[in-house]
Design an enzyme around this catalytic site. Structure first.
Site, PDB file in Angstrom:
ATOM      1  N   ARG A  17       0.811  -1.222   0.000  1.00 57.70           N
ATOM      2  CA  ARG A  17       0.000   0.000   0.000  1.00 57.70           C
ATOM      3  C   ARG A  17       0.843   1.270   0.000  1.00 57.70           C
ATOM      4  NH1 ARG A  17      -3.531  -2.216   5.007  1.00 57.70           N
ATOM      5  NH2 ARG A  17      -1.657  -3.506   5.182  1.00 57.70           N
ATOM      6  N   GLN A  79      11.342 -15.017   6.847  1.00 59.85           N
ATOM      7  CA  GLN A  79      10.049 -15.566   6.404  1.00 59.85           C
ATOM      8  C   GLN A  79      10.093 -15.474   4.879  1.00 59.85           C
ATOM      9  OE1 GLN A  79       6.592 -13.094   6.915  1.00 59.85           O
ATOM     10  NE2 GLN A  79       5.172 -14.817   6.884  1.00 59.85           N
ATOM     11  N   ASP A 109       5.274  -1.975  11.833  1.00 56.77           N
ATOM     12  CA  ASP A 109       4.741  -0.746  11.226  1.00 56.77           C
ATOM     13  C   ASP A 109       3.917   0.075  12.209  1.00 56.77           C
ATOM     14  OD1 ASP A 109       2.500  -2.361  11.397  1.00 56.77           O
ATOM     15  OD2 ASP A 109       1.907  -2.156   9.297  1.00 56.77           O
ATOM     16  N   GLU A 158     -11.087  -9.576  11.029  1.00 55.86           N
ATOM     17  CA  GLU A 158     -10.444  -8.643  10.088  1.00 55.86           C
ATOM     18  C   GLU A 158     -11.511  -7.867   9.327  1.00 55.86           C
ATOM     19  OE1 GLU A 158      -6.873  -8.029   9.625  1.00 55.86           O
ATOM     20  OE2 GLU A 158      -7.432  -8.723  11.612  1.00 55.86           O
ATOM     21  N   TYR A 357      32.787  20.529  -2.906  1.00 55.07           N
ATOM     22  CA  TYR A 357      32.666  19.446  -3.885  1.00 55.07           C
ATOM     23  C   TYR A 357      33.336  19.839  -5.188  1.00 55.07           C
ATOM     24  CZ  TYR A 357      30.310  15.813  -6.641  1.00 55.07           C
ATOM     25  OH  TYR A 357      30.025  14.754  -7.451  1.00 55.07           O
TER      26      TYR A 357
HETATM   27  C1  UD1 Z   1      -2.920  -6.105  10.991  1.00 58.67           C
HETATM   28  C2  UD1 Z   1      -3.941  -6.956  11.746  1.00 58.67           C
HETATM   29  C3  UD1 Z   1      -5.165  -6.111  12.057  1.00 58.67           C
HETATM   30  C4  UD1 Z   1      -4.729  -4.905  12.867  1.00 58.67           C
HETATM   31  C5  UD1 Z   1      -3.647  -4.118  12.151  1.00 58.67           C
HETATM   32  C6  UD1 Z   1      -3.185  -3.015  13.057  1.00 58.67           C
HETATM   33  C7  UD1 Z   1      -3.617  -9.270  10.977  1.00 58.67           C
HETATM   34  C8  UD1 Z   1      -4.146 -10.360  10.139  1.00 58.67           C
HETATM   35  N1  UD1 Z   1      -4.292  -8.114  10.949  1.00 58.67           N
HETATM   36  O1  UD1 Z   1      -3.483  -5.737   9.745  1.00 58.67           O
HETATM   37  O2  UD1 Z   1      -6.104  -6.851  12.797  1.00 58.67           O
HETATM   38  O3  UD1 Z   1      -5.864  -4.097  13.109  1.00 58.67           O
HETATM   39  O4  UD1 Z   1      -2.569  -4.980  11.785  1.00 58.67           O
HETATM   40  O5  UD1 Z   1      -1.857  -2.825  13.109  1.00 58.67           O
HETATM   41  O6  UD1 Z   1      -2.646  -9.470  11.672  1.00 58.67           O
HETATM   42  N2  UD1 Z   1       3.911  -9.160   8.233  1.00 58.67           N
HETATM   43  C9  UD1 Z   1       4.877 -10.135   8.149  1.00 58.67           C
HETATM   44  N3  UD1 Z   1       4.641 -11.235   7.393  1.00 58.67           N
HETATM   45  C10 UD1 Z   1       3.495 -11.419   6.715  1.00 58.67           C
HETATM   46  C11 UD1 Z   1       2.493 -10.419   6.804  1.00 58.67           C
HETATM   47  C12 UD1 Z   1       2.732  -9.290   7.573  1.00 58.67           C
HETATM   48  O7  UD1 Z   1       5.952 -10.023   8.749  1.00 58.67           O
HETATM   49  O8  UD1 Z   1       3.349 -12.457   6.059  1.00 58.67           O
HETATM   50  C13 UD1 Z   1       4.187  -7.956   9.064  1.00 58.67           C
HETATM   51  C14 UD1 Z   1       4.168  -6.675   8.264  1.00 58.67           C
HETATM   52  O9  UD1 Z   1       5.480  -6.334   7.837  1.00 58.67           O
HETATM   53  C15 UD1 Z   1       3.648  -5.649   9.278  1.00 58.67           C
HETATM   54  C16 UD1 Z   1       2.814  -6.489  10.233  1.00 58.67           C
HETATM   55  O10 UD1 Z   1       3.164  -7.833  10.026  1.00 58.67           O
HETATM   56  O11 UD1 Z   1       4.702  -5.048   9.985  1.00 58.67           O
HETATM   57  C17 UD1 Z   1       1.317  -6.296   9.992  1.00 58.67           C
HETATM   58  O12 UD1 Z   1       1.004  -6.642   8.647  1.00 58.67           O
HETATM   59  P1  UD1 Z   1       0.040  -5.736   7.776  1.00 58.67           P
HETATM   60  O13 UD1 Z   1      -0.077  -6.366   6.430  1.00 58.67           O
HETATM   61  O14 UD1 Z   1       0.430  -4.330   7.852  1.00 58.67           O
HETATM   62  O15 UD1 Z   1      -1.331  -5.983   8.558  1.00 58.67           O
HETATM   63  P2  UD1 Z   1      -2.607  -5.037   8.581  1.00 58.67           P
HETATM   64  O16 UD1 Z   1      -3.350  -5.221   7.319  1.00 58.67           O
HETATM   65  O17 UD1 Z   1      -2.210  -3.677   8.960  1.00 58.67           O
HETATM   66 CA    CA Z   2      -0.250  -2.579   9.240  1.00 59.13          CA
END
Ligand code: UD1
Ligand code: CA
Length: 434
Positions: A17, A79, A109, A158, A357
């Site tokens: 995103r 991962q 994040d 979710e 420079y």
């Molecule tokens: C996630 C939560 C959501 C929450 C939101 C708030 C899940 C399924 N959903 O959604 O309920 O409200 O965060 O912060 O957890 N990541 C990995 N490996 C993966 C996928 C993600 O390491 O396979 C990490 C991403 O880098 C990120 C974090 O996990 O730092 C969250 O992933 P992201 O895709 O941002 O989840 P959201 O859609 O924000």
């Molecule tokens: Ca997030």
């Protein structure tokens, strides 16, 4: 303060995103990558180990951690495929410390969470099987919703899987949890990916714990700004403003006078001594150190590696990069100071340019104590101006010049004049009063 056995930081996601290249956790927020703030959160819990799950851009993340945040407790866990947050956490199972205490999971994040909130999470975990942080923000931000029955936590749904009734729930999942190690070992491998996104959701785990007879305690954030997650660039700019305000407050509390915080940009980690005045429209980047009783601005740009010793003053349209500016030295107008070391009580006249420079490399300039650089001087690096030496207005001091202490040099190219008195009268060597 709470304590955790292990803190896991999930940082492998693609950050689709963001629509930008590179791993999203390395995007700078007030001069420091988002992940740096999350590592601070992790360290605030004094854990035995910190596992950072890396994937997308994993090598860049690893390299950055090793260079900028070296810490023997941090280990990167790969991962290979990003199959969801539960899948990410699963990669950590073999590495989990057996030390007693909860396993706290942070999302890489979520840089704005305060350590107090994490400590509260660990306290909540002491009275339940697991704990999670929630918030009731003005807008849902696409976050998961908290399902409750009679006020009791039941699970997380979710947004993409929610029914209209669930979408109306105002309490959302912030994405920070404290689990018992045994629950992770037992339940994580059993989670499935039958949902709207075909991912293994970590958000299914708290509901599973409840289904197994456990309770999940929650801590609700009072300040919804803590729940700003970085999913797109608009989140990043919103978070930047919050971090900036926190940085400003800390400086103000430490006796740094910010005349107009709204137009003042100060990066993370900038040191500023008490009694220093920062005037409007000023940008101070990470890696700058400013002493006590200095004045900076208005319209000044201080770049990394710049040090202002006590009482130094840099004013209107002055830019400094890797400039060491000695005690009481002034450069108040229209000046560029790049790769230069200036002694104490020197005066850098209006329009002085340190030409660092040469098209290939950056070269160093040295200006001694009490030197007086006339208006419009160009100092072509590398060069040296001795203590108490003077350059005439408009002098072009060429490469490798070495102006002896007390000498007066004028003209194009600059050459020695016999006496200082001559220089001031014949060449107009006076700079405007600083
Ligand atoms: C996630 C939560 C959501 C929450 C939101 C708030 C899940 C399924 N959903 O959604 O309920 O409200 O965060 O912060 O957890 N990541 C990995 N490996 C993966 C996928 C993600 O390491 O396979 C990490 C991403 O880098 C990120 C974090 O996990 O730092 C969250 O992933 P992201 O895709 O941002 O989840 P959201 O859609 O924000
Ligand atoms: Ca997030």
């Amino acid at each position: 303060m709470g304590r955790a056995a292990t803190v896991v930081v999930l940082a492998a996601g693609q950050g689709t995103r963001m629509k930008t290249a590179g791993p999203k956790v390395l995007h700078p927020l007030c001069g420091r990558p988002v992940l740096g703030y999350v590592l601070d959160q992790a360290r605030s819990l004094d854990p035995a180990q910190i596992l950072v799950v890396v994937g997308h851009g994993g090598e860049a993340v690893r390299t950055w951690i090793e260079g900028a945040e070296p810490d023997a407790r941090i280990r990167c866990v790969p991962q290979a495929e990003q199959l969801g947050t539960a899948h990410a956490l699963r990669q950590c199972l073999p590495a989990l410390s057996e030390r007693p205490g909860p396993v706290v999971v942070l999302y890489g994040d979520m840089p704005l969470l305060r350590s107090e909130s994490l400590a509260a999470l660990c306290q909540a975990k002491e009275r339940a099987r697991a704990a999670a942080i929630t918030a009731t923000p003005r807008r849902s931000r696409g976050f998961g919703r908290i399902r409750r029955e009679n006020g009791e936590f039941r699970g997380i749904v979710e947004e993409k899987d929610a029914t209209p009734a669930e979408l109306a729930i105002r309490e959302v999942n912030v994405g920070v949890y404290a689990f018992a190690r045994e629950d992770l070992v037992l339940l994580l491998p059993r989670l499935e990916n039958r949902n709207a996104q075909g991912e293994y959701y970590l958000t299914d785990l708290p509901g599973r714990i409840v289904a197994h007879g456990g309770t999940v305690a929650t801590v609700t954030l009072a300040d919804e700004n803590e729940a700003i997650g970085i999913n797109d660039l608009s989140d990043l700019s919103e978070a930047r403003a919050v971090v900036q305000e926190r940085i400003h407050r800390a400086h103000l509390a430490a006796g740094v006078f910010l005349e107009d915080p709204a137009t003042t940009y100060i990066d993370h980690g900038v040191e500023i001594g008490p009694g220093t005045r920062i005037l409007p429209c000023t940008v101070i980047r990470a890696g700058v150190k400013i002493g006590a009783g200095c004045e900076v601005g208005p319209f000044t740009h201080l770049r990394p590696g710049t040090v202002l010793e006590d009482g130094a003053e840099l004013g209107n349209f002055t830019e400094a990069k890797k400039a060491i500016v000695g005690k009481g030295t002034k450069a108040k107008h229209l000046t560029y100071l790049g790769d230069v070391r200036i002694g104490a009580n020197a005066n850098i006249g209006a329009g002085t340019i340190v030409a660092n420079y040469d098209g290939k490399r950056k070269n160093q300039t040295d200006i001694g104590d009490r030197a007086f650089i006339g208006s419009g001087t160009v100092l072509i690096a590398p060069c040296r101006v001795g203590e108490g030496a003077l350059t005439g207005g408009g002098a072009i001091v060429t490469k490798h010049s070495d102006i002896p202490p007390g000498d007066v040099w004028v003209g194009i190219p600059a050459k020695p004049l016999r006496s200082r008195k001559n220089a001031a009268s014949r060449e107009g060597g006076q700079a405007p009063e600083a």
